[in-house]
Structure formats: C-alpha cells, structure tokens
Design an enzyme around this catalytic site. Structure first.
Site, mmCIF file in Angstrom:
data_model
loop_
_atom_site.group_PDB
_atom_site.id
_atom_site.type_symbol
_atom_site.label_atom_id
_atom_site.label_comp_id
_atom_site.label_asym_id
_atom_site.label_seq_id
_atom_site.Cartn_x
_atom_site.Cartn_y
_atom_site.Cartn_z
ATOM 1 N N VAL A 22 0.839 -1.199 0.000
ATOM 2 C CA VAL A 22 0.000 0.000 0.000
ATOM 3 C C VAL A 22 0.875 1.250 0.000
ATOM 4 O O VAL A 22 0.612 2.213 -0.740
ATOM 5 C CB VAL A 22 -0.962 0.001 1.198
ATOM 6 C CG1 VAL A 22 -1.747 1.314 1.258
ATOM 7 C CG2 VAL A 22 -1.923 -1.175 1.112
ATOM 8 N N ASP A 23 1.927 1.251 0.803
ATOM 9 C CA ASP A 23 2.863 2.377 0.797
ATOM 10 C C ASP A 23 3.495 2.550 -0.583
ATOM 11 O O ASP A 23 3.626 3.661 -1.089
ATOM 12 C CB ASP A 23 3.969 2.150 1.833
ATOM 13 C CG ASP A 23 3.583 2.618 3.223
ATOM 14 O OD1 ASP A 23 2.671 3.461 3.339
ATOM 15 O OD2 ASP A 23 4.175 2.131 4.192
ATOM 16 N N VAL A 24 3.908 1.442 -1.183
ATOM 17 C CA VAL A 24 4.565 1.501 -2.487
ATOM 18 C C VAL A 24 3.621 2.084 -3.536
ATOM 19 O O VAL A 24 3.983 3.003 -4.287
ATOM 20 C CB VAL A 24 5.058 0.108 -2.915
ATOM 21 C CG1 VAL A 24 5.514 0.120 -4.371
ATOM 22 C CG2 VAL A 24 6.198 -0.361 -2.013
ATOM 23 N N GLY A 56 2.962 5.797 -2.983
ATOM 24 C CA GLY A 56 4.074 6.607 -3.457
ATOM 25 C C GLY A 56 4.063 6.769 -4.966
ATOM 26 O O GLY A 56 4.318 7.859 -5.499
#
Length: 399
Positions: free
Chosen positions: A172-174, A177
């Site tokens: 999810v972070d990737v 971003g």
C-alpha cells in the site's frame, strides 16, 4: 558519478518533508527523473527508517538506502521558529513540496492555504495521509499493515482454507508513493497551462481501495466475491503455481487457445475438447479438478523441461525464484535493474535500478542515499545564509 541532471525533470526543485516509505519513494522517483530533491530531516535522528534494521551497512540501514538516493539531506528542526523561517525560504524557491505530516501540522506552523497562495502560488503541494483530509477517519495515522487489513486486500491473500495474509512488501505504501508521483507530474503539467500550482491529496486508504481493481469490480457488480484463492485467480483458470518434479513454477493461461496448447504439451490434448475444460468459464467452475490434473502432469518432469516446452508454444509460465535468483537473472542485468553507486562511508553500494527508461532525457542514479545532514551547509548557502548565520542555526540546534 555525475550529479548533474539531464533527466526529464532537470531544473525542478522538490522539498521532501516525508519519512518512512510512501513519500520517500515518491520523491526518489522524481529524483531519478532528474529533479533536485532536498530531503528535510529532524536533527540528530533523521528519517525513522535510518534505524530500521538489521541489516545495516557501515551503520546505514538498508531500508533507508533503498528509497532515498538522488536526494540531498538538510537537517532542520521544524518545531522551532528559526527552522520554519528556513522552510519558508525553501518553499518560496521550490516547485513541489511533499509531506506526510498529521493533518494540520503545516498550518499550525503558519503554512496555510492563504500563505501558499500569497508566497508560493506556483508550488505544487502533495499531501500524503492515512485516510485523506475528510471523513470520520481523517485524523487517524495511516500504517500500511492496517490499511491492508481494512481495505480488504488482506482478505483476498492467502490459502483458500487459511487466514488472511499480508503482502510480502508494504504494497500500500509503495502504490501510494507511485500514485503520488503520478499526481505530482500531472499537477506540474497543469501548471504549465494555468501558471499556478495546486494541492494534491493522496491517501493510503484510497490507494488501497484502488488496488483492488478487478476484485473491486466483481464485488461492486455482483455484491459478492473477494474470496481467497491462494496463488490462483478468481476469474482465470489455470492461473496458479504448481510443483514440477524438482521445483515450483507458475502457469498463467489467459485464453482457450493457450489452454489447448498447454494441454497438448502436458500430453493431454483431449482436455481442450472436454466440456468441463474447453472454456475458461468451465475451467473456473471446475477449478480444483483441472488444477489437480495439471499438477499431476507437471510432477512427472523437471521445471526447466516444462518451461522450455510451454514457452516454445507461447504459454506464459515461469520458475518461482527467490529474490536473490531474480537479481542474478540475465534479464535483470540486461535492463540495468541493479546499479552500483559510490557511497561516502559504504563505498560500492548495490541498489535497485530504475524501472523507467527515457530515450532522450535519461533517468539516472546521480547521488547515493545521503548521510544525515550531509548537505545542510550547501542547501542553506543556496538560500542566501552566510557562514555566521549557519553557525548560529547549528549552535541553537535548529540544524
């Protein structure tokens, strides 16, 4: 290593106020495309990921090293008025600022919408939050693991007869971003037409829902679905992993023609005429049966033999590699997906390459991940501060 940029974003100045993963990855991608990234970090501690290990290399955390190249590090105490004054200078000269502070933090320091309109009207402001700026969860912090759980992503991962499972990376972070990077580029493009910057919002919550793609469509259309299929696919069969005689492999049959070819290679051309398997819909309805038959056939020979025969007729398949094996692949080398950069304390540092290639404005690894505060004096000097002013800031623990 040439620190000068010929990339697509050469001349673009970006202030990176983020930490952890989504924001730093976004900024790094912009830096890979040629932008000048000033990473602002708290004095003494820096980005949280500087301590996330092991592994460490010459005291630097591998986690931090992986997402912070092509940046200059400026340490700055943003809670101090003098630090906020420096930030004002930075923002007035920048094209983009990215932050993942708690909602209201920048405004508390005086950086309100009105301030930006008056002092930095061309600035593109990207705000990365956990849940967005509105709604009942807006004030909550966002964590990848929690968003994988809340969004339903975790519920569709793992064995069909097991429990929910997270992804092997902070996916999810990737993706957040990457979406933030995409949105920033669109806002810069719009600025070329309007002459003004704008505020861009990206949240982990919305990104995690968007990542459901076809699963979301299935649920929204039918009101059901979204179960776990292990390594299988909810709408395509055969599309999963199998054990050959010596190793695991993946088979991804996308249409009936490919299935007929695969059946022939496996020694069972009759499967393509069997009404239980002749169409994808039939195969989905008889998933366990056909997967079992394919698994039994593949178990009779080695993986390399099957891969060669299946690829020869155009059936998508591949060996299940470890990460180390993937980096050793000749294709990885051919596409320069492992780069070596000279680091000031580590020496030769291997890191992931750049996944996008430009024909005329090449992306490049121009700078290693910075030491904490490595470029503080240089950046402050560019803002017009002389040696005495910098010494005062350092004595007052502002930098």
């Amino acid at each position: 290593m040439d620190t000068q940029s010929n990339g697509a974003l050469a001349g673009t100045r970006i202030v990176d106020l983020t930490r952890i993963l989504a924001g730093p990855l976004c900024a790094m991608m912009l830096g890979d495309m040629g932008a000048d990234i000033v990473k602002v970090e708290p004095p003494g501690t820096g980005d949280d990921t500087r301590t996330w290990g092991p592994p460490f290399c010459a005291g630097e955390a591998a986690y931090f090293l992986g997402i912070n190249r092509n940046k200059r590090s400026l340490t700055l105490n943003l809670a101090a008025p003098a630090g906020q004054a420096v930030l004002r200078r930075l923002l007035e000269r920048a094209d983009v600022v990215i932050d993942n502070f708690k909602l209201g933090t920048l405004a508390k320091w005086g950086f309100t919408d009105a301030w930006f309109d008056e002092h930095a009207p061309r600035l593109v402001r990207c705000q990365i939050t956990g849940y967005g700026s509105t709604g009942p969860k807006a004030q909550l912090p966002g964590y990848d693991f929690i968003l994988q759980a809340e969004s339903g992503l975790m519920s569709i991962c793992g064995p069909a007869d097991g429990g929910p499972t997270k992804y092997g990376v902070a996916i999810v972070d990737v993706c957040t971003g990457m979406l933030a990077c995409n949105a920033i580029l669109a806002a810069l493009n719009a600025r070329g037409r309007t002459g003004r910057g704008q505020k861009v919002e990206v949240s982990l919550y919305e990104s995690s829902l968007a990542m459901l793609v076809n699963v979301a469509a299935n649920v929204l259309v039918t009101g059901k679905g979204g179960g776990r299929f292990g390594n299988g696919h909810p709408s395509i069969v055969p599309y999963t992993t199998y054990a050959a005689a010596d190793a695991m492999m993946a088979l991804a049959v996308g249409n009936d023609t490919q299935f007929a070819k695969a059946a022939s290679v496996l020694g069972h051309p009759e499967w393509a005429q069997d009404p239980r398997f002749a169409t994808n819909r039939a195969r989905v309805e008889n998933r366990d049966l056909i997967d079992g038959l394919i698994g039994a056939a593949l178990a009779t020979d080695q993986v390399d033999t099957w891969l060669a025969r299946l690829k020869a007729v155009g059936v998508p398949c591949g060996r299940i590699n470890t990460v180390a094996q993937a980096f050793d692949d000749a294709q990885t080398a051919a596409r320069r997906m492992v780069e070596t950069v000279a680091h000031p304390t580590i020496g030769e540092l291997k890191m992931l390459g750049i996944p996008f290639k430009f024909s005329d404005t090449p992306a490049a690894v121009r700078r290693p991940p910075p030491l904490l505060g490595e470029h503080t004096d240089a950046v402050l000097g560019e803002l017009g501060l002389d040696a005495a002013a910098i010494a005062t800031l350092r004595a007052d623990k502002v930098v």
